[in-house]
Design a protein around this motif. Structure first.
Motif, PDB file in Angstrom:
ATOM      1  N   UNK A 135     -10.892  -3.835   0.821  1.00  0.00           N
ATOM      2  CA  UNK A 135     -10.138  -3.045  -0.279  1.00  0.00           C
ATOM      3  C   UNK A 135      -9.686  -4.809  -0.385  1.00  0.00           C
ATOM      4  N   UNK A 136      -9.380  -5.116  -2.030  1.00  0.00           N
ATOM      5  CA  UNK A 136      -8.826  -5.896  -3.332  1.00  0.00           C
ATOM      6  C   UNK A 136      -7.790  -4.857  -4.074  1.00  0.00           C
ATOM      7  N   UNK A 137      -6.237  -6.296  -3.724  1.00  0.00           N
ATOM      8  CA  UNK A 137      -5.132  -5.838  -3.972  1.00  0.00           C
ATOM      9  C   UNK A 137      -4.948  -3.939  -4.124  1.00  0.00           C
ATOM     10  N   UNK A 138      -4.297  -3.870  -4.881  1.00  0.00           N
ATOM     11  CA  UNK A 138      -3.323  -2.337  -5.815  1.00  0.00           C
ATOM     12  C   UNK A 138      -3.611  -1.449  -3.986  1.00  0.00           C
ATOM     13  N   UNK A 139      -1.907  -1.414  -3.733  1.00  0.00           N
ATOM     14  CA  UNK A 139      -1.847  -1.994  -2.456  1.00  0.00           C
ATOM     15  C   UNK A 139      -1.088   0.468  -2.581  1.00  0.00           C
ATOM     16  N   UNK A 140      -0.672   0.534  -3.428  1.00  0.00           N
ATOM     17  CA  UNK A 140      -0.232   1.900  -4.005  1.00  0.00           C
ATOM     18  C   UNK A 140      -1.451   3.383  -2.896  1.00  0.00           C
ATOM     19  N   UNK A 141      -2.884   2.319  -3.701  1.00  0.00           N
ATOM     20  CA  UNK A 141      -4.172   3.598  -3.509  1.00  0.00           C
ATOM     21  C   UNK A 141      -4.387   2.760  -1.713  1.00  0.00           C
ATOM     22  N   UNK A 142      -4.385   1.793  -1.929  1.00  0.00           N
ATOM     23  CA  UNK A 142      -5.394   1.588  -0.535  1.00  0.00           C
ATOM     24  C   UNK A 142      -4.661   1.395   0.653  1.00  0.00           C
ATOM     25  N   UNK A 143      -3.797   1.625   0.519  1.00  0.00           N
ATOM     26  CA  UNK A 143      -3.371   1.840   2.132  1.00  0.00           C
ATOM     27  C   UNK A 143      -3.314   3.670   2.310  1.00  0.00           C
ATOM     28  N   UNK A 144      -3.900   4.396   1.322  1.00  0.00           N
ATOM     29  CA  UNK A 144      -4.126   5.091   2.194  1.00  0.00           C
ATOM     30  C   UNK A 144      -5.294   5.379   2.605  1.00  0.00           C
ATOM     31  N   UNK A 145      -6.270   4.347   1.325  1.00  0.00           N
ATOM     32  CA  UNK A 145      -7.804   4.438   2.108  1.00  0.00           C
ATOM     33  C   UNK A 145      -7.979   3.398   3.211  1.00  0.00           C
ATOM     34  N   UNK A 146      -7.163   2.331   3.475  1.00  0.00           N
ATOM     35  CA  UNK A 146      -7.089   1.755   4.747  1.00  0.00           C
ATOM     36  C   UNK A 146      -7.038   3.054   5.883  1.00  0.00           C
ATOM     37  N   UNK A 147      -6.350   3.795   6.225  1.00  0.00           N
ATOM     38  CA  UNK A 147      -5.417   4.635   7.019  1.00  0.00           C
ATOM     39  C   UNK A 147      -6.720   5.573   7.433  1.00  0.00           C
ATOM     40  N   UNK A 148      -7.627   5.946   5.885  1.00  0.00           N
ATOM     41  CA  UNK A 148      -8.721   7.241   6.248  1.00  0.00           C
ATOM     42  C   UNK A 148      -9.421   6.838   7.273  1.00  0.00           C
ATOM     43  N   UNK A 149     -10.326   4.573   6.389  1.00  0.00           N
ATOM     44  CA  UNK A 149     -11.125   3.908   7.711  1.00  0.00           C
ATOM     45  C   UNK A 149     -10.399   3.909   8.713  1.00  0.00           C
TER      46      UNK A 149
END
Length: 363
Positions: free
Chosen positions: A92-106
């Motif tokens: 994940x590169x920067x862009x926390x608002x969206x990427x934290x949801x991707x992180x939880x999914x992962x």
């Protein structure tokens, strides 16, 4: 851990450029690695499997409902893709608002996550670090003080250097033995990359240039990646949409917003003033959550006002023009160039993308 399949995501233009350079290094190290991605045109050109365009809908301030719905659909698409084509690692590169949801999914799917270009928790919303500590395998930070900060909050972090070091050249400072600046000086005008802020910056920048033109013999170049500036430039201002750093080398001074462009100018050794203006709503919202004194990276790193900042109500053409004229005096200009170039060394050594790729592949 196998490295056969890697997924990478970037949500804004500057982050996506660094993401694409990282992918190139991964491919160099492991040519057979299959890269899937969401992002923009840079990743689309290099990924084996491009899933979704999200860079074009990047927002600043309060996320709009339409954009939130779009990103929600993108997240759902990722969940379906991961179920069928589970990657070995996620970047994940920067862009926390969206990427934290991707992180939880992962995390739910037991896929290790590497975060490259970390959220600036030192500037605002420090509570985010707790969520990152729960979901991230390793954080690859690009500012020297961030490694200790993240580690102290339970996040495995490593400083890899700032990727701008690899792509931003050092400006040839002195044009001859006697003078540090050209005659006439060349002033670069940078309204920003987001249309939501460009509309506020353009009128201020144009009026500032008008004041300067009346007082000194100067040349002006407007640097902007967006062809649709939505206004007619006066004949004494040229437009450059190339994004070519070598073309930027010719400027002696810059008027720019904070963010990536100000750090690029710092690395090149180009003196500047920083200005920033938002809608009143976004300004008061951001002021309420920001906990740092300065917004320009060189000022943050040094803890002092190396670069003058003109924010919101202070962002007036008269104030900005006055600061430009003062800094263009040779007795002020030459020491400022030297001071700025010293910060380049603080940001690491060349080979940042390669180092990041090696750490990810070997972890």
């Amino acid at each position: 851990m196998a490295n056969d399949k890697i997924f990478i995501s970037a949500g804004d233009l500057s982050g996506e450029i660094h993401a694409s350079n990282l992918v190139r290094e991964i491919k160099e190290l492991i040519p057979s690695c299959h890269i899937s991605a969401i992002g923009g045109n840079n990743l689309k050109l290099i990924a084996d499997d491009f899933l979704e365009e999200i860079v074009s809908i990047s927002a600043f301030g309060i996320l709009r409902v339409k954009q939130a719905l779009y990103l929600g659909k993108a997240l759902k698409k990722l969940e379906e893709y991961f179920s069928k084509n589970c990657p070995d690692k996620i970047i994940l590169v920067d862009y926390y608002g969206f990427h934290i949801h991707v992180a939880y999914l992962a995390k739910k799917m037991n896929i290790p996550v590497f975060y490259y270009i970390s959220p600036q928790i030192w500037a605002s919303r420090s509570g985010r670090v707790k969520k990152l500590a729960k979901t991230i395998k390793k954080m690859l930070v690009i500012l020297p003080f961030e490694e200790k900060l993240y580690k102290s909050n339970g996040v495995d972090a490593v400083f890899v250097g700032n990727p701008l070091i690899d792509i931003v050249p050092e400006k040839q400072v002195f044009k001859n033995e006697k003078f540090g600046i050209a005659n006439p000086p060349v002033i670069g005008l940078f309204p920003g990359s987001r249309r939501s802020t460009i509309k506020y910056h353009i009128p201020i920048i144009l009026e500032t240039a008008k004041i300067l033109k009346e007082k000194i013999n100067a040349k002006f170049i407007m640097f902007n990646a967006d062809k649709k500036i939505n206004c007619a430039l006066p004949e004494y201002i040229d437009l450059d949409i190339s994004g070519d750093f070598n073309k930027r080398k010719i400027i002696d001074f810059a008027i720019c917003p904070s963010g990536t462009v100000s750090l690029e100018n710092t690395i090149m050794g180009i003196p500047m003033v920083v200005m920033y203006k938002l809608s009143y709503f976004n300004y008061f919202f951001i002021r309420a959550i920001i906990k740092i004194k300065y917004i320009t990276m060189v000022n943050i790193l040094s803890g002092k006002g190396v670069v003058p900042e003109f924010i919101q109500f202070d962002a007036t053409p008269k104030k900005i023009a006055s600061s430009v004229l003062e800094q263009l005096k040779l007795e002020n200009y030459v020491p400022k160039v030297t001071e700025l170039l010293a910060f380049r060394k603080m940001l690491g050594t060349p080979g940042v993308s390669k180092r990041a790729a090696e750490i990810i592949l070997n972890s």
